[in-house]
Enzyme design. Structure first.
Site, PDB file in Angstrom:
ATOM      1  N   TYR A 172      11.816  61.176   0.104  1.00 62.51           N
ATOM      2  CA  TYR A 172      10.926  60.049   1.141  1.00 62.51           C
ATOM      3  C   TYR A 172       9.469  61.086   0.703  1.00 62.51           C
ATOM      4  O   TYR A 172       8.390  60.334   0.561  1.00 62.51           O
ATOM      5  CB  TYR A 172      11.390  60.500   2.779  1.00 62.51           C
ATOM      6  N   ARG A 219       4.765  70.778  10.787  1.00 65.25           N
ATOM      7  CA  ARG A 219       3.781  70.803  11.302  1.00 65.25           C
ATOM      8  C   ARG A 219       3.072  69.381  12.928  1.00 65.25           C
ATOM      9  O   ARG A 219       3.414  69.591  13.518  1.00 65.25           O
ATOM     10  CB  ARG A 219       2.542  71.266  11.019  1.00 65.25           C
ATOM     11  N   ARG A 229      10.375  58.340  16.513  1.00 63.22           N
ATOM     12  CA  ARG A 229      10.693  59.292  14.828  1.00 63.22           C
ATOM     13  C   ARG A 229      10.136  60.291  14.828  1.00 63.22           C
ATOM     14  O   ARG A 229      10.120  61.147  14.896  1.00 63.22           O
ATOM     15  CB  ARG A 229       9.692  58.163  13.746  1.00 63.22           C
ATOM     16  N   PHE A 289     -11.127  70.158  -5.668  1.00 61.31           N
ATOM     17  CA  PHE A 289      -9.901  68.525  -5.117  1.00 61.31           C
ATOM     18  C   PHE A 289      -9.151  69.400  -4.971  1.00 61.31           C
ATOM     19  O   PHE A 289      -8.621  68.078  -3.871  1.00 61.31           O
ATOM     20  CB  PHE A 289     -11.011  67.496  -5.870  1.00 61.31           C
TER      21      PHE A 289
END
Length: 409
Positions: A172, A219, A229, A289
């Site tokens: 996932y 978290r 969920r 970045f």
């Protein structure tokens, strides 16, 4: 409270000052990019949907900036559909599985988001994003469309499949974040700013995404369970709670924290890959970045470790701390020092009575050793105690003068 935070963390106050001095307000920043029309609207959406990502994307090399802005907005649109609990299952799966085709349909929009979807406007005006996407170089379009197709298929799969095993948890996270790492790495290489190897060694790129996603999932447990969920794998939480609601229940707090710590350990295992990936990035704006989200993640996962507040609320690092991390994410040596600092914090939190003490200690020892042997000048010196003494001194002096001025006025 904010004043006390600044006094207790004076280096964060300094970082905040320099950040404000060096960064323009959002509207002014967009004007400085010299964009107009649809692309300006895309940067407006970038600011609306993620202030944190907007800042680092806008500072990217011009060869990448627009492409990554649009890549982010396409995936944000996809994610908004996945998150919308008001869209019927079959319709949602169809939208997710065909979204990579919709980005080639000039004029396509979606106006059926639920009333609580904060990014619904992006989908209402998605035709703006599509027009600019179709102006990108073909090689950029192909990467973005491929990642969107694979991510949409994975999201659709998990609308009917729960995260049960550790393998399904990793899968996932790969679909929703690891693939982002794949896409970005391929774009870096396609731009010519990074070596072709960056776009080929995708295991490391996947791990970059997994570290961020697993930190967020760890978290966000309270918010997710309250929304009905849970992305924590049952293979972990099932050992500590009968149901997902029990996981955050105050009556099951000790076991809930034990489960939380196992989740933290699972995320921490990605640290070696994160540092190895960053070591191959050479272009300064690309490095920053990539590095900023990772330094934020190590700070967040250390904050979450053995912290019962995570089960009650969405804990976040301090704003001053975040600004300090941004200022310290400019090169590999600095990032390694950040990781070393937070690993030392983790070491201070890791008590022998904790069931995962030995596992965490092993991660700590390996990370410190790896960083110390590759860092210029060796292992950083921990000045936490010195800073604490200084902070206490400043608070004492400030309190004294405030009291004195109050009495004499």
């Amino acid at each position: 409270m904010a004043f006390i935070d600044w006094v207790l963390h004076p280096t964060e106050l300094w970082a905040a000052f320099w950040y404000v001095m060096r960064h323009a307000p959002p509207d002014e920043k967009t004007m400085q990019l010299q964009v107009s029309g649809d692309m300006k609207r895309c940067y407006d959406f970038l600011e609306m949907t993620s202030r944190s990502f907007a800042a680092v994307i806008q500072e990217l090399n011009p060869k990448l900036r627009d492409g990554i802005c649009l890549f982010y907005l396409v995936l944000r649109g996809l994610d908004t559909i996945e998150d919308d609990m008001t869209i019927p299952g079959a319709k949602k799966r169809n939208l997710l599985e065909t979204f990579h085709e919709a980005i080639y349909q000039d004029g396509w929009t979606f106006k059926e988001s639920g009333p609580d979807e904060k990014d619904a406007l992006l989908l209402v005006e998605f035709d703006v994003v599509i027009r600019e996407f179709l102006r990108l170089p073909i090689e950029y379009q192909e990467v973005i469309a491929d990642i969107t197709r694979r991510m949409g298929a994975g999201m659709a799969k998990y609308t009917r499949t729960r995260v049960e095993s550790l393998d399904s948890y990793n899968e996932y996270c790969h679909y929703v974040a690891g693939l982002v790492g794949h896409g970005l790495s391929r774009l870096f290489a396609k731009s010519g700013l990074e070596s072709p190897a960056v776009g080929e060694n995708l295991e490391l790129a996947n791990s970059m995404g997994l570290f961020l996603q697993k930190t967020n999932i760890t978290r966000d447990i309270n918010e997710d369970v309250l929304d009905g969920r849970c992305f924590w794998p049952k293979a972990i939480w099932g050992d500590y709670a009968a149901t997902e609601d029990d996981l955050i229940s105050k009556t099951n707090r000790e076991k809930g924290v034990d489960a939380l710590n196992v989740m933290c350990v699972n995320a921490l295992h990605h640290i070696p890959d994160v540092l190895e990936y960053l070591s191959q990035i050479t272009e300064p704006s690309v490095f920053k970045f990539c590095a900023i989200p990772q330094t934020m993640a190590i700070a967040t996962i250390v904050l979450c470790y053995d912290n019962p507040r995570v089960l009650d609320d969405n804990v976040k690092i301090r704003k001053g701390e975040a600004l300090k991390l941004i200022s310290q994410s400019g090169n590999l040596d600095s990032v390694k020092r950040v990781f070393y600092r937070y690993i030392e914090m983790l070491e201070r939190k890791n008590h022998p009575s904790n069931p995962v003490y030995a596992q965490v200690n092993k991660i700590i020892d390996k990370t410190k050793k790896d960083i110390a042997t590759t860092l210029k000048g060796g292992a950083p010196v921990d000045l936490t105690k010195e800073y604490l003494v200084l902070a206490v001194f400043l608070v004492t002096i400030t309190t004294f003068f405030y009291s004195y001025l109050t009495q004499t006025s």
